[in-house]
Write a protein that holds these residues in place. Structure first.
Motif, PDB file in Angstrom:
ATOM      1  N   HIS A  82      -5.576  -2.185   8.588  1.00 15.83           N
ATOM      2  CA  HIS A  82      -4.726  -2.331   9.688  1.00 15.83           C
ATOM      3  C   HIS A  82      -3.496  -3.618   9.731  1.00 15.83           C
ATOM      4  N   SER A  83      -4.551  -4.630   8.633  1.00 13.81           N
ATOM      5  CA  SER A  83      -3.625  -5.508   8.816  1.00 13.81           C
ATOM      6  C   SER A  83      -2.428  -5.079   7.630  1.00 13.81           C
ATOM      7  N   LEU A  84      -3.158  -5.015   7.038  1.00 11.13           N
ATOM      8  CA  LEU A  84      -2.017  -4.650   5.586  1.00 11.13           C
ATOM      9  C   LEU A  84      -1.494  -4.384   6.175  1.00 11.13           C
ATOM     10  N   THR A  85      -1.104  -2.668   6.917  1.00 11.00           N
ATOM     11  CA  THR A  85      -0.100  -1.917   7.846  1.00 11.00           C
ATOM     12  C   THR A  85       0.988  -3.362   8.020  1.00 11.00           C
ATOM     13  N   LEU A  86       0.362  -4.356   8.583  1.00 14.34           N
ATOM     14  CA  LEU A  86       1.507  -5.163   8.858  1.00 14.34           C
ATOM     15  C   LEU A  86       1.883  -6.317   8.285  1.00 14.34           C
ATOM     16  N   ALA A  87       1.699  -6.039   6.860  1.00 13.74           N
ATOM     17  CA  ALA A  87       2.021  -6.813   6.050  1.00 13.74           C
ATOM     18  C   ALA A  87       2.727  -6.235   5.612  1.00 13.74           C
ATOM     19  N   ILE A  88       2.386  -5.122   5.547  1.00 14.57           N
ATOM     20  CA  ILE A  88       3.984  -4.229   5.070  1.00 14.57           C
ATOM     21  C   ILE A  88       5.159  -4.278   5.834  1.00 14.57           C
ATOM     22  N   HIS A  89       5.258  -3.946   7.125  1.00 15.39           N
ATOM     23  CA  HIS A  89       5.745  -4.991   7.969  1.00 15.39           C
ATOM     24  C   HIS A  89       6.197  -6.102   7.673  1.00 15.39           C
ATOM     25  N   ASN A 113      -0.416  -1.154   0.304  1.00 15.82           N
ATOM     26  CA  ASN A 113      -0.145   0.411   0.499  1.00 15.82           C
ATOM     27  C   ASN A 113      -1.607   1.117   0.309  1.00 15.82           C
ATOM     28  N   LEU A 114      -1.790   0.484  -0.927  1.00 15.67           N
ATOM     29  CA  LEU A 114      -3.100   1.033  -1.500  1.00 15.67           C
ATOM     30  C   LEU A 114      -3.966   1.298  -0.591  1.00 15.67           C
ATOM     31  N   PRO A 115      -4.996   0.652  -0.388  1.00 18.29           N
ATOM     32  CA  PRO A 115      -6.281   0.607   0.400  1.00 18.29           C
ATOM     33  C   PRO A 115      -6.209   1.560   2.125  1.00 18.29           C
ATOM     34  N   ILE A 116      -4.826   1.543   2.717  1.00 24.16           N
ATOM     35  CA  ILE A 116      -4.757   2.055   3.880  1.00 24.16           C
ATOM     36  C   ILE A 116      -5.144   3.426   3.272  1.00 24.16           C
ATOM     37  N   GLY A 117      -4.846   4.478   1.868  1.00 25.64           N
ATOM     38  CA  GLY A 117      -5.294   5.882   1.517  1.00 25.64           C
ATOM     39  C   GLY A 117      -4.221   6.398   1.531  1.00 25.64           C
ATOM     40  N   VAL A 118      -2.411   6.541   2.326  1.00 28.58           N
ATOM     41  CA  VAL A 118      -1.788   7.389   2.403  1.00 28.58           C
ATOM     42  C   VAL A 118      -0.799   6.740   2.589  1.00 28.58           C
ATOM     43  N   PRO A 119       0.282   7.122   1.646  1.00 31.45           N
ATOM     44  CA  PRO A 119       1.687   6.672   1.641  1.00 31.45           C
ATOM     45  C   PRO A 119       1.802   6.509   3.144  1.00 31.45           C
ATOM     46  N   MET A 120       2.348   5.451   2.800  1.00 32.75           N
ATOM     47  CA  MET A 120       3.942   5.116   4.777  1.00 32.75           C
ATOM     48  C   MET A 120       4.299   3.971   4.373  1.00 32.75           C
ATOM     49  N   SER A 121       4.277   3.225   3.186  1.00 37.44           N
ATOM     50  CA  SER A 121       5.332   2.099   3.036  1.00 37.44           C
ATOM     51  C   SER A 121       6.908   2.060   3.014  1.00 37.44           C
ATOM     52  N   VAL A 184      14.470   9.172  -2.990  1.00 32.89           N
ATOM     53  CA  VAL A 184      13.219   8.069  -4.405  1.00 32.89           C
ATOM     54  C   VAL A 184      11.653   7.644  -4.351  1.00 32.89           C
ATOM     55  N   LEU A 185      11.646   6.367  -3.443  1.00 35.49           N
ATOM     56  CA  LEU A 185      11.088   5.601  -3.388  1.00 35.49           C
ATOM     57  C   LEU A 185       9.359   5.875  -2.711  1.00 35.49           C
ATOM     58  N   GLU A 186      10.052   6.923  -1.739  1.00 38.40           N
ATOM     59  CA  GLU A 186       9.158   7.571  -1.001  1.00 38.40           C
ATOM     60  C   GLU A 186       7.891   8.356  -1.751  1.00 38.40           C
ATOM     61  N   LEU A 187       8.580   9.252  -2.927  1.00 42.59           N
ATOM     62  CA  LEU A 187       8.373  10.032  -3.963  1.00 42.59           C
ATOM     63  C   LEU A 187       7.117   8.820  -4.849  1.00 42.59           C
ATOM     64  N   HIS A 188       7.786   8.337  -5.010  1.00 42.32           N
ATOM     65  CA  HIS A 188       6.906   6.912  -6.016  1.00 42.32           C
ATOM     66  C   HIS A 188       5.942   6.454  -5.283  1.00 42.32           C
ATOM     67  N   ASN A 189       6.234   6.519  -3.657  1.00 44.05           N
ATOM     68  CA  ASN A 189       5.473   5.448  -2.792  1.00 44.05           C
ATOM     69  C   ASN A 189       3.307   6.457  -3.156  1.00 44.05           C
ATOM     70  N   ALA A 190       4.276   8.053  -3.214  1.00 45.96           N
ATOM     71  CA  ALA A 190       3.296   9.125  -2.645  1.00 45.96           C
ATOM     72  C   ALA A 190       2.919   9.316  -4.123  1.00 45.96           C
ATOM     73  N   LEU A 210     -13.026   8.633   1.951  1.00 48.25           N
ATOM     74  CA  LEU A 210     -13.078   8.431   2.969  1.00 48.25           C
ATOM     75  C   LEU A 210     -13.146   7.678   3.928  1.00 48.25           C
ATOM     76  N   TYR A 211     -14.469   6.259   3.383  1.00 45.08           N
ATOM     77  CA  TYR A 211     -14.337   4.179   3.706  1.00 45.08           C
ATOM     78  C   TYR A 211     -13.062   4.626   3.778  1.00 45.08           C
ATOM     79  N   LEU A 212     -12.011   4.736   3.198  1.00 45.42           N
ATOM     80  CA  LEU A 212     -10.645   3.883   3.334  1.00 45.42           C
ATOM     81  C   LEU A 212      -9.808   4.655   4.371  1.00 45.42           C
ATOM     82  N   VAL A 213      -9.927   6.149   3.882  1.00 48.56           N
ATOM     83  CA  VAL A 213      -8.495   7.070   5.284  1.00 48.56           C
ATOM     84  C   VAL A 213      -9.167   6.237   6.769  1.00 48.56           C
ATOM     85  N   VAL A 214     -10.449   7.444   6.973  1.00 52.51           N
ATOM     86  CA  VAL A 214     -10.659   7.030   7.388  1.00 52.51           C
ATOM     87  C   VAL A 214     -11.123   5.397   8.971  1.00 52.51           C
ATOM     88  N   GLY A 215     -11.055   4.166   7.587  1.00 49.09           N
ATOM     89  CA  GLY A 215     -11.063   3.380   7.983  1.00 49.09           C
ATOM     90  C   GLY A 215      -9.550   2.574   8.715  1.00 49.09           C
TER      91      GLY A 215
END
Length: 323
Positions: A82-89, A113-121, A184-190, A210-215
């Motif tokens: 969650h803190s990394l999503t705020l770093a992305i912010h 974004n990497l430990p978050i498990g899903v592309p969102m940055s 294109v950058l979203e594709l790179h992110n994915a 699963l630890y990363l995504v569930v977290g």
């Protein structure tokens, strides 16, 4: 748990958001604020350490039992993610490398974004610009709940469910309210994210993934840090649409609690926001604020005056939005 929300609609206003006028007034009175428009030299290393910590955690969870994995995901991994999503912010405002290196910021956001498990940055960046430019803007600000959310989640139990499902709404709401073309950058992110997840799977097994995504999912639902989602813009005091939180959790959330300050000056790195408040105390000290995100969440669930409709909303001409 059955107390019904008393609001039947948003708080519609017919004025512009207050942050532009505040910004001009503050710069006129305190021109030294301009010195805070910089990059944070330490920010990149903090983010790198957090990413490394999660990779190391993946090594240890591969042999853990599920109860321990879930506990670690909630209290440790979820907090970091969650803190990394705020770093992305923060990165979305180009505070890592500056506006002259915007592309570097975008790829550093993918790294965070990497430990978050899903592309969102990159997707977050794409919509977050509108949140600042059209705060509370009908359709344009996808941070606003949809009317159907306001009508469906109208008592304490359902508001609790809404908080748990918060990650789902944050993903689906932009696609339903204001869909934008894939970039294109979203594709790179994915692609980068899939490669990373595949490497974690190969070296540490499916439990680590699963630890990363569930977290990520549980830390974006019912978790002390998620109080910032509610505290930032939900109208606990009539007439105010942005609020700050000055509690201890700012230390692990890149000062996201300094939200009034952030909307006043989005280009100032999060580490400098407390200093800005000290420079201009007369602009902040008398505003409503919070010291506990847990209490914010409690009040959201049990106070009938608060719910998804407790937001300031304004109409914005689409022609104007394209200027």
């Amino acid at each position: 748990m059955g107390t019904k929300v008393s609001r039947n609609d948003f708080e519609w206003v017919y004025t512009d958001q207050p942050h532009g006028d505040r910004r001009r007034a503050m710069l006129k009175k305190y021109p030294q604020i301009k010195k805070l428009f910089c990059i944070d030299a330490h920010f990149k290393y903090v983010v790198a350490a957090m990413v490394a910590a999660q990779v190391i955690a993946c090594y240890f969870v591969k042999d853990m039992s599920w109860p321990w994995i879930l506990a670690l995901a909630y209290f440790f991994g979820g907090t970091i993610n969650h803190s990394l999503t705020l770093a992305i912010h923060d990165i979305s405002h180009n505070t890592a490398y500056g506006y002259q290196h915007a592309k570097w910021n975008r790829y550093f956001g993918m790294f965070a974004n990497l430990p978050i498990g899903v592309p969102m940055s990159i997707s977050f960046k794409k919509y977050h610009i509108d949140h600042h430019r059209y705060l509370g803007g009908d359709v344009l600000d996808v941070d606003l709940p949809t009317p159907i959310e306001g009508y469906l989640f109208r008592n304490s139990f359902l508001k609790l469910i809404w908080l748990i499902l918060n990650p789902l709404f944050y993903v689906l709401r932009p696609l339903a309210v204001n869909p934008k073309p894939l970039t294109v950058l979203e594709l790179h992110n994915a692609v980068i994210q899939v490669i990373f997840d595949g490497l974690i799977m190969y070296f540490f097994g499916y439990k680590a993934v699963l630890y990363l995504v569930v977290g990520t999912l549980i830390s974006m639902g019912i978790h002390p840090i998620t109080g910032h989602f509610i505290s930032e813009h939900y109208m606990y005091t009539k007439g105010h649409e942005t609020y700050s939180y000055y509690g201890i959790l700012n230390l692990i959330t890149f000062n996201v609690g300094y939200h009034m300050e952030h909307h006043d000056f989005p280009a100032i790195p999060s580490s400098k926001l407390p200093l800005m408040k000290k420079i201009a105390p007369d602009f902040y000290d008398d505003l409503p604020s919070y010291t506990s995100w847990c209490k914010v969440l409690w009040d959201f669930v049990f106070d009938p005056a608060i719910g998804p409709f407790a937001r300031v909303r304004r109409e914005i001409e689409l022609e104007q939005s394209k200027m």
